[in-house]
Motif scaffolding. Structure first.
Motif, PDB file in Angstrom:
ATOM      1  N   ALA A  25       0.820  -1.202   0.000  1.00  0.00           N
ATOM      2  CA  ALA A  25       0.000   0.000   0.000  1.00  0.00           C
ATOM      3  C   ALA A  25       0.859   1.258   0.000  1.00  0.00           C
ATOM      4  CB  ALA A  25      -0.934   0.002   1.209  1.00  0.00           C
ATOM      5  N   SER A  28       1.760   2.569  -3.466  1.00  0.00           N
ATOM      6  CA  SER A  28       0.636   2.609  -4.400  1.00  0.00           C
ATOM      7  C   SER A  28       0.338   4.014  -4.917  1.00  0.00           C
ATOM      8  CB  SER A  28      -0.620   2.039  -3.737  1.00  0.00           C
ATOM      9  OG  SER A  28      -0.910   2.761  -2.554  1.00  0.00           O
ATOM     10  N   LYS A  45      -3.585   6.013   1.071  1.00  0.00           N
ATOM     11  CA  LYS A  45      -2.898   4.746   1.347  1.00  0.00           C
ATOM     12  C   LYS A  45      -3.687   3.899   2.345  1.00  0.00           C
ATOM     13  CE  LYS A  45       1.861   6.211   0.376  1.00  0.00           C
ATOM     14  NZ  LYS A  45       3.210   6.460   0.942  1.00  0.00           N
ATOM     15  N   GLU A  52      -6.960  -3.681  -1.353  1.00  0.00           N
ATOM     16  CA  GLU A  52      -5.987  -4.639  -1.872  1.00  0.00           C
ATOM     17  C   GLU A  52      -6.094  -5.978  -1.142  1.00  0.00           C
ATOM     18  OE1 GLU A  52      -2.319  -2.038  -3.723  1.00  0.00           O
ATOM     19  OE2 GLU A  52      -2.106  -2.820  -1.693  1.00  0.00           O
ATOM     20  N   ARG A  58      -3.426  -5.198  -6.960  1.00  0.00           N
ATOM     21  CA  ARG A  58      -2.713  -3.965  -6.652  1.00  0.00           C
ATOM     22  C   ARG A  58      -3.519  -2.769  -7.157  1.00  0.00           C
ATOM     23  NH1 ARG A  58       2.282  -3.295  -5.190  1.00  0.00           N
ATOM     24  NH2 ARG A  58       1.214  -1.468  -4.367  1.00  0.00           N
ATOM     25  N   PHE A  60      -3.188   1.363  -7.906  1.00  0.00           N
ATOM     26  CA  PHE A  60      -2.226   2.444  -8.101  1.00  0.00           C
ATOM     27  C   PHE A  60      -2.939   3.754  -8.432  1.00  0.00           C
ATOM     28  CE2 PHE A  60       0.001  -1.437  -9.568  1.00  0.00           C
ATOM     29  CZ  PHE A  60       1.019  -1.473  -8.622  1.00  0.00           C
ATOM     30  N   THR A  91      -5.286   0.854 -12.129  1.00  0.00           N
ATOM     31  CA  THR A  91      -4.527   2.103 -12.036  1.00  0.00           C
ATOM     32  C   THR A  91      -5.425   3.289 -12.366  1.00  0.00           C
ATOM     33  OG1 THR A  91      -2.412   1.081 -12.629  1.00  0.00           O
ATOM     34  CG2 THR A  91      -2.619   3.439 -13.007  1.00  0.00           C
TER      35      THR A  91
END
Length: 267
Positions: A25, A28, A45, A52, A58, A60, A91
């Motif tokens: 994290a 990220s 975060k 997550e 993941r 981002f 992302t």
């Protein structure tokens, strides 16, 4: 002594696992454009960690001011560099040079965030982007990602490769289909049972099958050797009656040999 060593190893393993999750994290957020304050980065975060943990993907959030590559390709390549080909990830990319914001999906997140859900997410994000409230935009992105994952893959979901036109369908049983299957199984079992009784004219409590006279035993030696085993797990999609939360397909494309979904807009 052996018990002590085992406890120590277990403690080290748990500490290592916790550290790895925390580090996941912690890296990220990549705010190259300095759009977020340090406090906002910390809050994001903290919001990413549980997402997550439950998605096994993941997450981002990336910003920059000097990108000359196509914004969608940049987001894809960023995730490709961070997690590899076709791994689970999402992302959210803010391109301040080209004034675009992008959502890129990889792995099973392509299925959870289909085209319709991404469009709904972009709708929620767009007002904040136009007002320059990038922190609120990132929060909306995370909230939508979490909520849609909780809802599961939409029923009747499929992927469409925009480059080849290939369609891949994913069959998911709805609650109604599961109930019908269960009832049908009970009915068929009852019919088979009734037919068996009628055919052999069995009388409960009085009939005894002469197994000693009508049975035989033939022993054959056999050795089975386990070569390998595989276990496949998949989150079971839930039927969703909310018309605004899914029910369609995910458009995909290839970048760097990996498959990605997503969408984006200008601001």
């Amino acid at each position: 002594m052996r018990k002590y060593c085992f406890s120590l190893l277990a403690a080290i393993f748990l500490l290592f696992s916790f550290t790895m999750k925390a580090q996941a994290a912690d890296d990220s957020i990549d705010d190259q454009a300095s759009l977020l304050t340090s406090e906002e980065v910390l809050q994001l975060k903290e919001a990413i960690r549980p997402i997550e943990a439950k998605t096994k993907a993941r997450i981002f959030i990336v910003t920059n001011t000097d990108n000359d590559l196509d914004s969608t390709r940049f987001a894809d390549y960023y995730m490709l560099d961070r997690i590899g080909k076709n791994q689970n990830g999402v992302t959210f990319y803010i391109d301040m040079n080209q004034r675009k914001f992008i959502i890129s999906t990889s792995g099973n997140m392509i299925d959870y965030l289909d085209d319709k859900r991404i469009e709904n997410t972009l709708d929620d994000i767009e007002p904040s982007m136009k007002n320059g409230n990038y922190f609120q935009a990132a929060q909306s992105f995370l909230e939508n990602t979490s909520d849609y994952f909780d809802q599961g893959v939409p029923g009747g979901h499929y992927r469409v490769d925009t480059e080849t036109g290939k369609i891949t369908r994913y069959k998911a049983l709805t609650t109604t289909e599961m109930i019908i299957s269960f009832v049908a199984a009970i009915v068929l079992s009852g019919i088979f049972f009734a037919v068996s009784i009628s055919k052999y004219q069995l009388k409960f409590g009085t009939y005894k099958y002469p197994f000693r006279e009508k049975s035989s035993l033939d022993l054959t030696r056999r050795n089975d050797t386990l070569i390998n085993s595989f276990v496949t797990t998949r989150r079971i999609p839930r039927s969703n009656s909310n018309g605004g939360s899914g029910g369609g397909g995910s458009s995909t494309h290839s970048t760097g040999g990996g498959t990605f979904g997503g969408g984006g807009r200008s601001f």
